[in-house]
Design a protein around this motif. Structure first.
Motif, PDB file in Angstrom:
ATOM      1  N   PHE A  75     -22.634   8.140  -6.378  1.00 24.80           N
ATOM      2  CA  PHE A  75     -23.452   7.186  -5.602  1.00 24.80           C
ATOM      3  C   PHE A  75     -24.903   7.646  -5.448  1.00 24.80           C
ATOM      4  O   PHE A  75     -25.432   7.673  -4.323  1.00 24.80           O
ATOM      5  CB  PHE A  75     -22.854   6.999  -4.203  1.00 24.80           C
ATOM      6  CG  PHE A  75     -21.365   6.844  -4.176  1.00 24.80           C
ATOM      7  CD1 PHE A  75     -20.753   5.701  -4.675  1.00 24.80           C
ATOM      8  CD2 PHE A  75     -20.556   7.851  -3.657  1.00 24.80           C
ATOM      9  CE1 PHE A  75     -19.368   5.555  -4.654  1.00 24.80           C
ATOM     10  CE2 PHE A  75     -19.172   7.716  -3.627  1.00 24.80           C
ATOM     11  CZ  PHE A  75     -18.580   6.563  -4.123  1.00 24.80           C
ATOM     12  N   PRO A  76     -25.568   8.008  -6.551  1.00 28.41           N
ATOM     13  CA  PRO A  76     -26.952   8.499  -6.391  1.00 28.41           C
ATOM     14  C   PRO A  76     -27.852   7.458  -5.739  1.00 28.41           C
ATOM     15  O   PRO A  76     -28.817   7.798  -5.051  1.00 28.41           O
ATOM     16  CB  PRO A  76     -27.386   8.782  -7.842  1.00 28.41           C
ATOM     17  CG  PRO A  76     -26.512   7.893  -8.677  1.00 28.41           C
ATOM     18  CD  PRO A  76     -25.186   7.839  -7.949  1.00 28.41           C
ATOM     19  N   GLN A  77     -27.510   6.180  -5.934  1.00 33.12           N
ATOM     20  CA  GLN A  77     -28.360   5.086  -5.458  1.00 33.12           C
ATOM     21  C   GLN A  77     -28.307   4.916  -3.943  1.00 33.12           C
ATOM     22  O   GLN A  77     -29.173   4.261  -3.363  1.00 33.12           O
ATOM     23  CB  GLN A  77     -27.946   3.774  -6.160  1.00 33.12           C
ATOM     24  CG  GLN A  77     -26.701   3.069  -5.603  1.00 33.12           C
ATOM     25  CD  GLN A  77     -25.364   3.661  -6.032  1.00 33.12           C
ATOM     26  OE1 GLN A  77     -25.259   4.812  -6.434  1.00 33.12           O
ATOM     27  NE2 GLN A  77     -24.313   2.855  -5.918  1.00 33.12           N
ATOM     28  N   LEU A  78     -27.297   5.486  -3.298  1.00 31.46           N
ATOM     29  CA  LEU A  78     -27.128   5.273  -1.859  1.00 31.46           C
ATOM     30  C   LEU A  78     -27.634   6.446  -1.026  1.00 31.46           C
ATOM     31  O   LEU A  78     -27.776   6.329   0.194  1.00 31.46           O
ATOM     32  CB  LEU A  78     -25.636   5.042  -1.541  1.00 31.46           C
ATOM     33  CG  LEU A  78     -24.993   3.806  -2.177  1.00 31.46           C
ATOM     34  CD1 LEU A  78     -23.513   3.734  -1.804  1.00 31.46           C
ATOM     35  CD2 LEU A  78     -25.706   2.537  -1.731  1.00 31.46           C
ATOM     36  N   ALA A  79     -27.880   7.576  -1.665  1.00 37.96           N
ATOM     37  CA  ALA A  79     -28.183   8.799  -0.913  1.00 37.96           C
ATOM     38  C   ALA A  79     -29.593   8.754  -0.327  1.00 37.96           C
ATOM     39  O   ALA A  79     -30.514   8.197  -0.907  1.00 37.96           O
ATOM     40  CB  ALA A  79     -28.042  10.011  -1.830  1.00 37.96           C
ATOM     41  N   GLY A  80     -29.732   9.364   0.836  1.00 33.43           N
ATOM     42  CA  GLY A  80     -31.037   9.506   1.473  1.00 33.43           C
ATOM     43  C   GLY A  80     -31.305  10.969   1.762  1.00 33.43           C
ATOM     44  O   GLY A  80     -30.502  11.643   2.406  1.00 33.43           O
ATOM     45  N   THR A  81     -32.415  11.466   1.257  1.00 35.94           N
ATOM     46  CA  THR A  81     -32.748  12.879   1.467  1.00 35.94           C
ATOM     47  C   THR A  81     -33.889  12.953   2.479  1.00 35.94           C
ATOM     48  O   THR A  81     -34.729  12.065   2.536  1.00 35.94           O
ATOM     49  CB  THR A  81     -33.179  13.532   0.146  1.00 35.94           C
ATOM     50  OG1 THR A  81     -34.180  12.713  -0.460  1.00 35.94           O
ATOM     51  CG2 THR A  81     -32.001  13.632  -0.818  1.00 35.94           C
ATOM     52  N   VAL A  82     -33.921  14.030   3.251  1.00 39.12           N
ATOM     53  CA  VAL A  82     -34.974  14.197   4.254  1.00 39.12           C
ATOM     54  C   VAL A  82     -36.065  15.093   3.675  1.00 39.12           C
ATOM     55  O   VAL A  82     -35.783  16.193   3.190  1.00 39.12           O
ATOM     56  CB  VAL A  82     -34.405  14.821   5.545  1.00 39.12           C
ATOM     57  CG1 VAL A  82     -35.535  15.085   6.545  1.00 39.12           C
ATOM     58  CG2 VAL A  82     -33.357  13.908   6.166  1.00 39.12           C
ATOM     59  N   HIS A  83     -37.272  14.598   3.708  1.00 42.84           N
ATOM     60  CA  HIS A  83     -38.425  15.364   3.231  1.00 42.84           C
ATOM     61  C   HIS A  83     -39.355  15.675   4.404  1.00 42.84           C
ATOM     62  O   HIS A  83     -39.376  14.957   5.392  1.00 42.84           O
ATOM     63  CB  HIS A  83     -39.198  14.582   2.156  1.00 42.84           C
ATOM     64  CG  HIS A  83     -38.476  14.506   0.849  1.00 42.84           C
ATOM     65  ND1 HIS A  83     -37.221  13.957   0.732  1.00 42.84           N
ATOM     66  CD2 HIS A  83     -38.824  14.914  -0.394  1.00 42.84           C
ATOM     67  CE1 HIS A  83     -36.824  14.043  -0.530  1.00 42.84           C
ATOM     68  NE2 HIS A  83     -37.790  14.613  -1.234  1.00 42.84           N
ATOM     69  N   PRO A 111     -38.599  18.287  -0.238  1.00 42.06           N
ATOM     70  CA  PRO A 111     -37.227  18.129   0.260  1.00 42.06           C
ATOM     71  C   PRO A 111     -36.880  19.241   1.249  1.00 42.06           C
ATOM     72  O   PRO A 111     -37.259  20.394   1.047  1.00 42.06           O
ATOM     73  CB  PRO A 111     -36.353  18.247  -0.991  1.00 42.06           C
ATOM     74  CG  PRO A 111     -37.254  18.379  -2.137  1.00 42.06           C
ATOM     75  CD  PRO A 111     -38.665  18.504  -1.683  1.00 42.06           C
ATOM     76  N   THR A 112     -36.199  18.863   2.321  1.00 42.17           N
ATOM     77  CA  THR A 112     -35.725  19.869   3.278  1.00 42.17           C
ATOM     78  C   THR A 112     -34.274  20.225   2.933  1.00 42.17           C
ATOM     79  O   THR A 112     -33.721  19.719   1.953  1.00 42.17           O
ATOM     80  CB  THR A 112     -35.757  19.325   4.714  1.00 42.17           C
ATOM     81  OG1 THR A 112     -34.793  18.277   4.814  1.00 42.17           O
ATOM     82  CG2 THR A 112     -37.130  18.790   5.073  1.00 42.17           C
ATOM     83  N   GLU A 113     -33.680  21.040   3.763  1.00 45.87           N
ATOM     84  CA  GLU A 113     -32.266  21.411   3.577  1.00 45.87           C
ATOM     85  C   GLU A 113     -31.337  20.335   4.131  1.00 45.87           C
ATOM     86  O   GLU A 113     -30.129  20.547   4.199  1.00 45.87           O
ATOM     87  CB  GLU A 113     -31.985  22.752   4.263  1.00 45.87           C
ATOM     88  CG  GLU A 113     -32.548  23.938   3.498  1.00 45.87           C
ATOM     89  CD  GLU A 113     -32.151  23.908   2.028  1.00 45.87           C
ATOM     90  OE1 GLU A 113     -30.944  23.843   1.739  1.00 45.87           O
ATOM     91  OE2 GLU A 113     -33.052  23.912   1.168  1.00 45.87           O
ATOM     92  N   VAL A 114     -31.902  19.200   4.536  1.00 46.59           N
ATOM     93  CA  VAL A 114     -31.092  18.168   5.196  1.00 46.59           C
ATOM     94  C   VAL A 114     -30.999  16.909   4.339  1.00 46.59           C
ATOM     95  O   VAL A 114     -32.003  16.442   3.798  1.00 46.59           O
ATOM     96  CB  VAL A 114     -31.691  17.808   6.573  1.00 46.59           C
ATOM     97  CG1 VAL A 114     -30.850  16.732   7.260  1.00 46.59           C
ATOM     98  CG2 VAL A 114     -31.802  19.041   7.457  1.00 46.59           C
ATOM     99  N   VAL A 115     -29.794  16.408   4.214  1.00 43.91           N
ATOM    100  CA  VAL A 115     -29.541  15.119   3.569  1.00 43.91           C
ATOM    101  C   VAL A 115     -28.866  14.237   4.609  1.00 43.91           C
ATOM    102  O   VAL A 115     -28.061  14.728   5.413  1.00 43.91           O
ATOM    103  CB  VAL A 115     -28.629  15.298   2.333  1.00 43.91           C
ATOM    104  CG1 VAL A 115     -28.217  13.958   1.751  1.00 43.91           C
ATOM    105  CG2 VAL A 115     -29.323  16.137   1.280  1.00 43.91           C
TER     106      VAL A 115
END
Ligand SMILES: [Zn+2]
Lengths: 302, 82
Positions: A75-83, A111-115
């Motif tokens: 599901f790469p299209q759904l992921a949200g990464t925290v920057h 990018p942080t260590e948080v997704v």
């Protein structure tokens, strides 16, 4: 205009939802949250005498855990990464200039260590694996989290940030499948008590791309996912309010989760979309919860 | 063609059985091929044979055994002699 306003419009006009300007991202009123709390409690009550271990994680998860979980394969299209901004003083000045000029200011965001947590159960598996093999009776956990999925939409039942309450079972295949069968019954009983029309159906996750077509067909062929669907804005395309998922040994292999007998653990989870059930209730029974049928009020408020 | 498929299966399917010993009709999923591995195998076959599986063939049945793959490729006009 005589056209019926959309459900989203009606929820906002009734004050239940607060528009933030971003599709799929809404504030909630006290009246809405009261219903959420009641649905949440009803879900826990549906677990009966089950002895669960309650665990809560924040809505962001460890990026390393997320990467290892396999989510990006499916599901790469759904992921949200925290920057976050990781620049120096000069970069800050530049950021502010770009911002003031209405230009792209994200160049120095790293990018942080948080997704953002995509499903309430994802952070759990490595935590359980770190404790060593499961007890002979396996494991049973109660999780609830805000989850994120990048799918901006005007459908109020398809939010980008929403709460999912999950029960997660870990053990041998028999234990895990018995859990899922039990929750298929419990889920239907719960939704029936809320006087909502529903159906149960085989389902597949929204796997990405052409490979995802094969993944989805495989998931269906093996009956790994069921959904409890409630018609909200359409009879033809009812909305999944519960999902009942059998992961086989996917998380067991990924995290080296072992049963007491030393076998690779199997896992399953049942999840309720709290906002979806609430929206289904407001849609079905009216925008003022005080006016809902007595049976529904009793099921929720006692 | 069977041998070419067998080589690709060995490379991508991640079975826990030696593919050399797996019969043409041996079930690859039962031999340990995960669904993610089946996607890798699908992509590997497409590249090797320069084809694209149509959507209706993107099912587990298509990739369930070496002979099933051969049959699907045959239907896509990949000659047995190639
Ligand atoms: Zn889950």
């Amino acid at each position: 205009m005589s056209e019926t306003p959309s459900l989203l419009r009606r929820l906002i006009d009734a004050g239940l939802f607060i528009d933030t300007g971003a599709p799929g991202l809404y504030g909630r009123s006290g009246a809405f949250e009261d219903v959420i709390d009641r649905i949440d409690a009803a879900f826990v009550r549906a677990a009966g005498d089950d002895v669960t271990e309650v665990v809560r994680f924040p809505p962001g998860m460890n990026r390393g855990v997320f990467e290892k979980s396999g989510y990006l394969k499916s599901f790469p299209q759904l992921a949200g990464t925290v920057h976050a901004f990781c620049g120096a003083h000069g970069d800050h000045m530049e950021l502010l200039e770009h911002l003031a000029a209405g230009e792209d200011w994200m160049a120095k965001q790293q990018p942080t260590e948080v997704v953002l947590t995509p499903a309430a159960c994802y952070p759990l598996y490595p935590v359980v694996a770190a404790r060593g093999p499961l007890a002979p009776e396996g494991g049973l956990f109660d999780l609830q989290s805000y989850c994120f999925r990048h799918e901006p939409s005007e459908d109020p039942a398809r939010m980008q940030m929403f709460r999912m309450h999950e029960m997660v079972r870990l053990g041998d295949p028999d234990q895990v499948l018995a859990f899922r069968a039990q929750w298929l019954e419990r889920g239907q009983a719960l939704v029936a008590s809320l006087e909502l029309p529903f159906s149960l159906d085989l389902a597949n996750d929204p796997f990405f791309g052409r490979g995802g077509k094969l993944m989805a067909a495989g998931q269906r062929a093996q009956q790994l996912k069921f959904e409890l669907l409630v018609p909200i804005h359409s009879e033809e395309h009812p909305t999944a309010c519960f999902s009942f998922n059998y992961h086989q040994d996917h998380f067991g292999l990924t995290w080296d989760l072992k049963t007491a007998a030393g076998e690779v653990a199997h896992t399953a989870c049942v999840g309720i979309g709290l906002e979806r059930v609430a929206i289904a209730l407001f849609n079905q029974h009216g925008l003022n919860a005080a006016d809902w049928p007595a049976g529904v009020r009793k099921a929720l408020w006692g | 063609m069977i041998e070419r498929i067998r080589k690709l299966v060995a490379e991508f399917a991640g079975t826990n059985v030696d593919v050399g010993k797996l019969g043409d009709d041996g079930d690859l999923y039962r031999a340990g091929m995960t669904s993610h591995a089946s996607v890798q195998l699908m992509l590997g076959l497409e590249e090797a044979f320069d084809i694209e599986f149509p959507e209706d063939l993107l099912t587990p049945d298509t990739f369930s055994s070496i002979s099933a793959i051969a049959k699907a490729l045959d239907g896509l006009g990949v000659g047995v002699a190639s």
